[in-house]
Design a protein around this motif. Structure first.
Motif, short mmCIF file in Angstrom:
data_model
loop_
_atom_site.label_atom_id
_atom_site.label_comp_id
_atom_site.label_asym_id
_atom_site.label_seq_id
_atom_site.Cartn_x
_atom_site.Cartn_y
_atom_site.Cartn_z
N SER A 237 0.82 -1.22 0.00
CA SER A 237 0.00 0.00 0.00
C SER A 237 0.86 1.27 0.00
O SER A 237 0.37 2.34 -0.34
CB SER A 237 -0.94 0.01 1.21
N TYR B 162 0.97 3.45 -3.04
CA TYR B 162 -0.19 4.31 -3.31
C TYR B 162 0.01 5.65 -2.59
O TYR B 162 0.28 5.67 -1.39
CB TYR B 162 -1.46 3.62 -2.81
N HIS B 163 -0.10 6.75 -3.32
CA HIS B 163 0.19 8.06 -2.75
C HIS B 163 -0.93 9.07 -3.02
O HIS B 163 -0.75 10.03 -3.74
CB HIS B 163 1.51 8.61 -3.29
N ALA B 164 -2.07 8.83 -2.42
CA ALA B 164 -3.16 9.82 -2.47
C ALA B 164 -2.97 10.79 -1.31
O ALA B 164 -2.38 10.44 -0.28
CB ALA B 164 -4.50 9.12 -2.37
N PRO B 165 -3.44 12.03 -1.45
CA PRO B 165 -3.26 13.02 -0.37
C PRO B 165 -3.78 12.56 0.99
O PRO B 165 -3.15 12.77 2.01
CB PRO B 165 -4.03 14.24 -0.88
N TRP B 166 -4.94 11.89 1.01
CA TRP B 166 -5.53 11.49 2.29
C TRP B 166 -4.67 10.48 3.04
O TRP B 166 -4.52 10.56 4.25
CB TRP B 166 -6.96 10.95 2.09
N ILE B 167 -4.07 9.51 2.30
CA ILE B 167 -3.26 8.51 2.98
C ILE B 167 -1.88 9.07 3.32
O ILE B 167 -1.29 8.71 4.33
CB ILE B 167 -3.19 7.18 2.19
N ASN B 168 -1.39 9.97 2.50
CA ASN B 168 -0.12 10.62 2.83
C ASN B 168 -0.24 11.47 4.08
O ASN B 168 0.69 11.56 4.88
CB ASN B 168 0.40 11.44 1.65
N GLN B 169 -1.40 12.11 4.27
CA GLN B 169 -1.64 12.87 5.50
C GLN B 169 -1.62 11.94 6.71
O GLN B 169 -1.07 12.29 7.76
CB GLN B 169 -2.97 13.61 5.44
#
Length: 119
Positions: free
Chosen positions: A71, A74-81
């Motif tokens: 996972s 995967y680098h979406a803003p929500w998960i990076n936050q």
């Protein structure tokens, strides 16, 4: 049964403490923390599914470790936050590494060998 859960809970806490310590002490190789992460996951799954045979616990816990590592691609803003918080970084990590997959396999293998010796 309840006493076994208490033992697993205490072991999970001890392994988490050792894992955090392994990240704070620079002489301990980073792979040790990842091995301990896999051990913690094994103990946590065994705590939750106390009746499950150890090899099934190993399969589930190793799958979770692999899933979390994959996972990280995967680098979406929500998960990076989430990953930028202390807890998020500890649970989800930051970047995919093949060496982490090897460390998780080693940690799970250690658990399997330990339980196989008990039987």
């Amino acid at each position: 049964m309840k006493s076994k859960r208490i033992i697993y809970a205490l072991l999970v806490i001890a392994v988490i403490a050792l894992g955090i310590l392994s990240r704070k002490v620079t002489v301990i190789p980073l792979i040790v923390g990842n091995i301990l992460y896999a051990v913690m996951m094994f103990l946590l799954i065994k705590f939750l599914l106390i009746q499950l045979r150890y090899w099934k616990v190993a399969l589930i816990s190793l799958s979770i470790c692999y899933f979390i590592e994959i996972s990280q691609l995967y680098h979406a803003p929500w998960i990076n936050q989430m990953r930028n918080t202390t807890i998020g970084a500890l649970v989800l990590g930051h970047g995919f590494l093949w060496s982490d997959m090897i460390a998780y396999t080693i940690g799970t293998a250690i658990c399997i060998l330990y339980y196989a010796k008990l039987k």
